[in-house]
Design an enzyme around this catalytic site. Structure first.
Site, PDB file in Angstrom:
ATOM      1  NE  ARG A   1      -2.003  -1.800   3.190  1.00  0.00           N
ATOM      2  CZ  ARG A   1      -2.217  -2.991   3.761  1.00  0.00           C
ATOM      3  NH1 ARG A   1      -3.310  -3.651   3.518  1.00  0.00           N
ATOM      4  NH2 ARG A   1      -1.335  -3.498   4.583  1.00  0.00           N
TER       5      ARG A   1
ATOM      6  CD  GLU B   1       1.706 -11.704  17.179  1.00  0.00           C
ATOM      7  OE1 GLU B   1       1.107 -11.316  16.157  1.00  0.00           O
ATOM      8  OE2 GLU B   1       1.143 -11.928  18.273  1.00  0.00           O
TER       9      GLU B   1
HETATM   10  P1  5GP Z   1       4.762  -3.081  11.795  1.00  0.00           P
HETATM   11  O1  5GP Z   1       5.962  -3.571  11.067  1.00  0.00           O
HETATM   12  O2  5GP Z   1       4.871  -1.603  12.149  1.00  0.00           O
HETATM   13  O3  5GP Z   1       4.393  -3.900  12.977  1.00  0.00           O
HETATM   14  O4  5GP Z   1       3.529  -3.225  10.823  1.00  0.00           O
HETATM   15  C1  5GP Z   1       3.342  -2.303   9.813  1.00  0.00           C
HETATM   16  C2  5GP Z   1       3.086  -2.977   8.501  1.00  0.00           C
HETATM   17  O5  5GP Z   1       2.068  -3.960   8.615  1.00  0.00           O
HETATM   18  C3  5GP Z   1       2.630  -1.952   7.488  1.00  0.00           C
HETATM   19  O6  5GP Z   1       3.308  -2.165   6.263  1.00  0.00           O
HETATM   20  C4  5GP Z   1       1.146  -2.167   7.357  1.00  0.00           C
HETATM   21  O7  5GP Z   1       0.765  -2.148   6.011  1.00  0.00           O
HETATM   22  C5  5GP Z   1       0.874  -3.522   7.997  1.00  0.00           C
HETATM   23  N1  5GP Z   1      -0.153  -3.456   9.048  1.00  0.00           N
HETATM   24  C6  5GP Z   1      -0.019  -3.768  10.355  1.00  0.00           C
HETATM   25  N2  5GP Z   1      -1.170  -3.604  11.012  1.00  0.00           N
HETATM   26  C7  5GP Z   1      -2.059  -3.164  10.118  1.00  0.00           C
HETATM   27  C8  5GP Z   1      -3.440  -2.779  10.191  1.00  0.00           C
HETATM   28  O8  5GP Z   1      -4.118  -2.806  11.224  1.00  0.00           O
HETATM   29  N3  5GP Z   1      -4.000  -2.335   9.039  1.00  0.00           N
HETATM   30  C9  5GP Z   1      -3.301  -2.269   7.881  1.00  0.00           C
HETATM   31  N4  5GP Z   1      -3.941  -1.803   6.799  1.00  0.00           N
HETATM   32  N5  5GP Z   1      -2.025  -2.629   7.782  1.00  0.00           N
HETATM   33  C10 5GP Z   1      -1.405  -3.060   8.878  1.00  0.00           C
END
Ligand code: 5GP
Length: 191
Positions: A79, A116
């Site tokens: 995205r 995770e």
């Molecule tokens: P992080 O690495 O910060 O834990 O997760 C961020 C990445 O996972 C981003 O690229 C995002 O697109 C995706 N992501 C994590 N949680 C969500 C969520 O609740 N909604 C969406 N649309 N993407 C998420």
């Protein structure tokens, strides 16, 4: 209408997705709404502008007229690509892809980050960023910060200067902002 309320109003919460206990924020309706998409792109390109604290402290414009403050926009698959392309086109700069492992065909740098369960890898073409280039990194959601942390590491490995990190939504409980310090994250909606 304040931008955070516009985004919040269009975002759809999906309980227990992709696994029990997780509330997934589905932003696709924000992308699909022309007015919201316009404002989201403007907000991502202007780090701090939507943050009343930053606006209060802003003072004189930090960049000369016509200089957006970055030389290239990096988008994180998938995205982030949509966001980065629109921001870059608007600003008159190029767009660079940070991709999941195995997608980029040429010489590349890699960064692993923790999921995770297990790890994942992001990659960037070695010639995609030149040393000293000012880079705006964009993605849709900041959760734990693992993804953006890896993107920052890739840009810095190539000598890029991270001018700003912009996201549409920051999930504050997951403390991604703290993880990315000392880089500042500009979030259009913090929840
Ligand atoms: P992080 O690495 O910060 O834990 O997760 C961020 C990445 O996972 C981003 O690229 C995002 O697109 C995706 N992501 C994590 N949680 C969500 C969520 O609740 N909604 C969406 N649309 N993407 C998420």
């Amino acid at each position: 209408e304040p931008l955070d309320e516009l985004i919040a109003g269009l975002t759809v919460d999906i309980p227990d997705h992709p696994e029990p206990g997780v509330v997934f924020r589905d932003l696709t309706p924000v992308f699909a709404d022309g007015r919201a998409f316009r404002r989201m792109i403007d907000g991502l390109a202007a780090p701090g502008a939507s943050d009343p604290r930053a606006a209060a402290l802003a003072g004189p414009a930090p960049h000369p007229p016509g200089d957006p403050g970055f030389d290239v926009v990096v988008g994180v698959e998938a995205r982030g690509f949509l966001l980065a392309a629109a921001v870059a086109l608007d600003a008159g700069v190029g767009v660079v892809l940070v991709r999941k492992a195995g997608k980029l065909p040429r010489e590349r740098v890699s960064a692993d980050y923790a999921l995770e369960y297990g790890t994942a890898t992001l990659e960037l073409h070695t010639d995609a960023i030149r040393p000293g280039q000012r880079v705006l990194i964009v993605d849709d959601v900041l959760a734990t910060g693992g993804t953006l942390g890896a993107a920052i590491a890739l840009v810095e490995q190539l000598g890029g200067v991270v001018a700003a990190v912009s996201v549409v939504v920051e999930l504050a409980a997951l403390a991604g902002r703290q993880r990315l310090a000392p880089h500042t994250v500009h979030a259009l909606w913090t929840t």
